[in-house]
Structures are given as structure tokens and as C-alpha cells.
Scaffold this active site. Structure first.
Site, PDB file in Angstrom:
ATOM      1  N   LYS A   1      88.915  86.935  32.810  1.00 19.91           N
ATOM      2  CA  LYS A   1      87.952  87.463  31.841  1.00 19.91           C
ATOM      3  C   LYS A   1      88.161  86.965  30.413  1.00 19.91           C
ATOM      4  O   LYS A   1      87.219  86.875  29.642  1.00 19.91           O
ATOM      5  CB  LYS A   1      87.959  88.983  31.882  1.00 19.91           C
ATOM      6  CG  LYS A   1      87.289  89.521  33.145  1.00 19.91           C
ATOM      7  CD  LYS A   1      86.892  90.972  33.000  1.00 19.91           C
ATOM      8  CE  LYS A   1      85.946  91.395  34.101  1.00 19.91           C
ATOM      9  NZ  LYS A   1      86.600  91.436  35.429  1.00 19.91           N
TER      10      LYS A   1
ATOM     11  N   SER B   1      91.428  85.351  40.911  1.00 22.09           N
ATOM     12  CA  SER B   1      90.757  85.775  39.678  1.00 22.09           C
ATOM     13  C   SER B   1      91.637  86.655  38.801  1.00 22.09           C
ATOM     14  O   SER B   1      91.460  86.685  37.586  1.00 22.09           O
ATOM     15  CB  SER B   1      89.449  86.486  40.009  1.00 22.09           C
ATOM     16  OG  SER B   1      89.674  87.593  40.861  1.00 22.09           O
TER      17      SER B   1
ATOM     18  N   GLU C   1      80.603  96.443  26.600  1.00 19.50           N
ATOM     19  CA  GLU C   1      80.657  97.570  27.536  1.00 19.50           C
ATOM     20  C   GLU C   1      81.778  97.290  28.520  1.00 19.50           C
ATOM     21  O   GLU C   1      82.174  96.144  28.716  1.00 19.50           O
ATOM     22  CB  GLU C   1      79.334  97.710  28.282  1.00 19.50           C
ATOM     23  CG  GLU C   1      79.248  96.913  29.580  1.00 19.50           C
ATOM     24  CD  GLU C   1      79.293  95.401  29.414  1.00 19.50           C
ATOM     25  OE1 GLU C   1      78.951  94.919  28.323  1.00 19.50           O
ATOM     26  OE2 GLU C   1      79.675  94.716  30.385  1.00 19.50           O
TER      27      GLU C   1
HETATM   28  C1  LIG Z   1      86.068  91.656  36.690  1.00 20.82           C
HETATM   29  C2  LIG Z   1      86.811  90.984  37.765  1.00 20.82           C
HETATM   30  C3  LIG Z   1      86.142  90.367  38.859  1.00 20.82           C
HETATM   31  C4  LIG Z   1      84.662  90.432  39.046  1.00 20.82           C
HETATM   32  O1  LIG Z   1      83.898  89.846  38.026  1.00 20.82           O
HETATM   33  P1  LIG Z   1      83.121  88.485  38.241  1.00 20.82           P
HETATM   34  O2  LIG Z   1      82.212  88.402  37.088  1.00 20.82           O
HETATM   35  O3  LIG Z   1      82.396  88.602  39.546  1.00 20.82           O
HETATM   36  O4  LIG Z   1      84.127  87.414  38.266  1.00 20.82           O
HETATM   37  C5  LIG Z   1      86.903  89.708  39.804  1.00 20.82           C
HETATM   38  N1  LIG Z   1      88.251  89.652  39.714  1.00 20.82           N
HETATM   39  C6  LIG Z   1      88.920  90.231  38.695  1.00 20.82           C
HETATM   40  C7  LIG Z   1      90.399  90.133  38.669  1.00 20.82           C
HETATM   41  C8  LIG Z   1      88.231  90.913  37.696  1.00 20.82           C
HETATM   42  O5  LIG Z   1      88.910  91.496  36.691  1.00 20.82           O
END
Ligand SMILES: *Cc1c(COP(=O)(O)O)cnc(C)c1O
Length: 416
Positions: free
Chosen positions: A90, A383, A112
Site C-alpha cells: 500500500k 502483497s 478513508e
Molecule cells: C489492502 C490489501 C490487499 C487488497 O487490496 P488490493 O487493492 O486488492 O491490492 C491485499 N493484500 C494486502 C496485504 C493488503 O493490505
């Protein structure tokens, strides 16, 4: 094929479905996005890259997962976004947008947040770039996510509770839009995924596409070729598109988006609840938060509450570009349920020494269920890291009989 559609349209999806009062802000933002991001005016992208490197820790590694490779008889590589500052992808977007706001001469950041991950990344970026930030968060979510509220406040942000509706993400987004409409002159709204009105979906994708750019270079260096597939979890879809974008024209690379199958794909129309967040697989076209896209909605077009064991995937909409790429067949949408995700959370932690976010665990769950579908070389986009999920993993483990091999005394106690 190309995804570079004009005017923020992706086939029939996208657009700018916003109140008149927001149009000047949206147009100003599109202009700034084109100048600074697309054309690197005043060296914007160079400065962003420097912040991503020195503050964020980029490039993140591409690591071969030795145990998973052996288990699936496939070369499994991990793109380690969990190692980015803050513990998830993020920050790529939050830093990009806060810096853009500075170049635009804005003096205040709003955002938000649902589970608090995007709010935390925004608060960190705002502190780093010396901008005041106000984060809108549903009252219910504030109760559920105390540690993230504390993190945001430690970084100097103000967390404003939203008390309307159920006090969750949907209401927080509406409240942030209202604040933006009143304060467009000096305020920038940092949207957290590839959702919202144009130019957000395109712009957030561009800020996240550093993931795929690096992956391409790194996999070439390690294997001499592009991968057979890339697997990423999809909530709004920003880490997905970030990992996929670089490979969109390489048709021999399969792009696999893994949604949250929740507890079931069946929908309770009466209660207005979908026990999943499988928007790409089961959603219908509609308008939410400024864009036309696929949504979880009932027959009357009312948005349904979504569900997932992972807060970051728990959203009733999805990015318009991802919806479009699924329709055209370039991206394959699949889903993995809560149980499989939880089991994968344990397995990957144990086998690889990496505790993945529950969101990411969905991507690993797909690999576990379909080891033959990813080709000889696959990249899983990690992610984020799972430290934030430890409490809910214990909670969820109490409630179900997971098929996990674990030495954890905490989990043994929780089960009794
Ligand atoms: C917020 C988040 C997601 C989902 O958000 P996307 O916009 O779909 O990438 C996925 N993995 C993690 C670790 C997150 O914090």
C-alpha cells in the site's frame, strides 16, 4: 491488446460518476497525473523513486520459495512486497499520491480506511512528506482495529470516526468524498486501491506497477525468461494490477486474480449479504464510489455486504480495469475460501518462514488447490505480511477445524 483506454474507460467500465461539486477536483487531478506521473514534469517520478528506495526499501526482493517449489514440483518465486516499509504494497500508492498532492500545492491529505491498512500507509507517507493527514474510519472498524488507529495517531494523523450506516468502509468512503467536495481547494483525497472515479484507477495502477516492473527484471535475471504465470490476491485489485500491468501484452504469461470466496459463493438476497467478496466471479455491473464496475448487488441494485476472513479483501466492488480484463479473458478470476486461506497462512509460515497477510494467503491457497494450473515457473505476489492478522487467525481457528500441522501452543489452547 492494450488496456490504455482513453478517458478512464475500460470497455464499459470506469468513468467519473461523481457529484458536480467534485468535477473541478477530478479534472485538476487528471491534469496533474498526466503532467507529473506520465510526463515526469519537474522530476516528479525521480523524486518518487528516491522516496520509494530510501524510505520504502525498494526494490523488494524476488525470492525463490524452495519448499513450495518442491511441494508443487514447480518453480515458485515470491515477490516480497511484505518487505516494503509498513509491511504491504500500500505504501507504493500512498507515497505516490501524497507526493503528487505536494506538487499540486495541496496542504492537507484525507483518506478513508476500513481495516486500517491504507490509513496507516497514508499516515506514514504524510508524516514522511510533512503533510497533515485526516483519516476517516467507520466507528465499528475503529473498535475492531485499535492497533491501526494507534499507529495512524502515532504518525501524527487525526482519525475521525464515521457514525453513519454500519460504520464501516462504505460509509467512510462516502464521508471522505463529502469532505473532499467541501475542501477541494487545499485538500487531496488519497484513494487506496484501483477504484473510484477516473483518474484514480489508472493512477493507482501506475503507482503500483513498480511491482511488475521489478518482477520482470528480476525474473529475467534469475531464469532468463518471463514466468508462465503470476498469481495475486484481489480486493480492490491494486496489488494485482500492480503485478500484472507490465505483463499485459505478454500473452504467454497467465495472469491469475484470486478473490475471497469467503464461506460460500451462495448469496442471501433477503438479508442483503454475500458471504464472500468474489466480485469478479459473481458480481453484476453497476456504479459504486464514482465508477461503473462489477459489484455485489441484489436484484434491485442495492449493494450487498461482502465477507472475507481477510479485512483487506472484504469489499463489494472491484477496480474497473480488472473487471474489464477479466471480461476480455486476459485475466483469469478464481476464488479461494476462508478455510483454504487460513490453512495456507499456516502452511506458508511453516514451510517458508514467511507469515503472509491473510489476503496474500488466498493467492497461496490457489497454488495449493491448483498446482498444475500455474505452469513451470510462477510468481506469487506477497502483497503483505501477516503480523496484523495474528489475533484474527487465533479467533478463526477457535471456530473451525483447520487441517494444519502446527507446533503453536497458542493455537492448541485456543482450540480447547
Ligand atoms: C489492502 C490489501 C490487499 C487488497 O487490496 P488490493 O487493492 O486488492 O491490492 C491485499 N493484500 C494486502 C496485504 C493488503 O493490505
Amino acid at each position: 491488446m492494450t488496456t490504455d483506454d482513453t478517458n478512464g474507460r475500460f470497455g464499459g467500465y470506469g468513468g467519473q460518476y461523481v457529484p458536480e461539486a467534485l468535477m473541478p477536483a477530478i479534472e485538476e487531478l487528471r491534469d496533474a497525473y498526466e503532467r507529473y506521473v506520465l510526463h515526469n514534469e519537474d522530476g516528479f517520478m525521480d523524486e518518487l523513486r528516491a522516496h520509494l528506495a530510501d524510505f520504502g526499501g525498494r526494490p523488494t526482493p524476488l525470492q525463490r520459495a524452495d519448499q513450495l517449489s518442491e511441494r508443487y514440483d514447480t518453480e515458485v518465486y515470491l515477490k516480497r512486497e511484505d518487505l516494503l516499509h509498513g509491511g504491504a504494497h500500500k505504501l507504493n500508492n500512498a507515497l505516490g499520491q501524497v507526493l503528487l498532492a505536494k506538487y499540486m500545492g495541496k496542504e492537507r491529505i484525507i483518506a478513508e480506511t476500513g481495516a486500517g491498512q491504507h490509513g496507516t500507509a497514508t499516515a506514514m507517507a504524510a508524516a514522511h512528506l510533512d503533510m497533515p493527514a485526516e483519516i476517516f474510519m467507520g466507528e465499528t472498524d475503529i473498535e475492531r482495529q485499535r492497533p491501526n488507529v494507534f499507529r495512524m495517531e502515532l504518525n501524527g494523523a487525526t482519525v475521525t470516526p464515521v457514525t453513519t450506516g454500519r460504520g464501516t468502509l462504505k460509509e467512510a468512503i462516502s464521508e471522505t468524498m463529502r469532505d473532499w467536495a467541501t475542501n477541494v481547494e487545499d485538500t487531496h483525497y488519497v484513494i487506496g486501491s484501483i477504484v473510484g472515479p477516473d483518474p484514480f484507477p489508472e493512477m493507482v495502477r501506475d503507482f503500483q506497477s513498480v511491482i511488475g516492473d521489478e518482477t520482470h527484471e528480476q525474473i529475467l535475471a534469475k531464469t532468463g525468461d518471463t514466468p508462465d504465470s503470476i498469481v495475486a490476491c484481489a480486493g480492490g485489485g491494486s496489488n494485482t494490477m500492480g503485478a500484472f500491468h507490465e505483463f499485459r501484452d505478454k500473452e504467454d504469461v497467465d495472469l491469475i486474480a484470486v478473490e475471497a470466496g469467503g464461506s460460500s459463493l451462495e448469496v442471501d438476497e433477503e438479508a442483503g449479504v454475500a458471504p464472500n467478496s468474489a466480485t469478479l466471479s459473481t458480481g453484476e455491473e453497476g456504479v459504486l464510489h464514482g465508477a461503473r464496475t462489477k459489484l455485489l448487488q441484489d436484484e434491485d441494485g442495492q449493494i450487498m455486504e461482502s465477507h472475507s476472513v481477510s479485512a483487506g479483501l472484504d469489499y463489494s466492488g472491484v477496480g474497473p480495469e480488472l473487471a474489464y480484463l477479466v471480461d476480455t479473458g486476459r485475466v483469469e478470476a478464481v476464488n479461494v475460501d476462508d478455510k483454504t486461506a487460513l490453512e495456507s497462512f499456516h502452511r506458508v509460515s511453516r514451510l517458508e518462514g514467511i507469515i503472509p497477510a491473510l489476503e496474500t494467503a488466498h493467492a497461496f491457497g490457489y497454488l495449493e488447490e491448483n498446482p498444475d494450473a500455474v505452469g513451470d515457473v510462477t510468481v506469487v505476489n506477497v502483497s503483505g505480511r501477516g503480523d496484523k492478522d495474528l489475533e484474527s487467525v487465533v479467533e478463526e481457528t477457535k471456530e473451525r477445524d483447520l487441517d494444519v500441522e502446527t507446533a503453536s501452543s497458542v493455537l492448541q489452547e485456543a482450540k480447547e
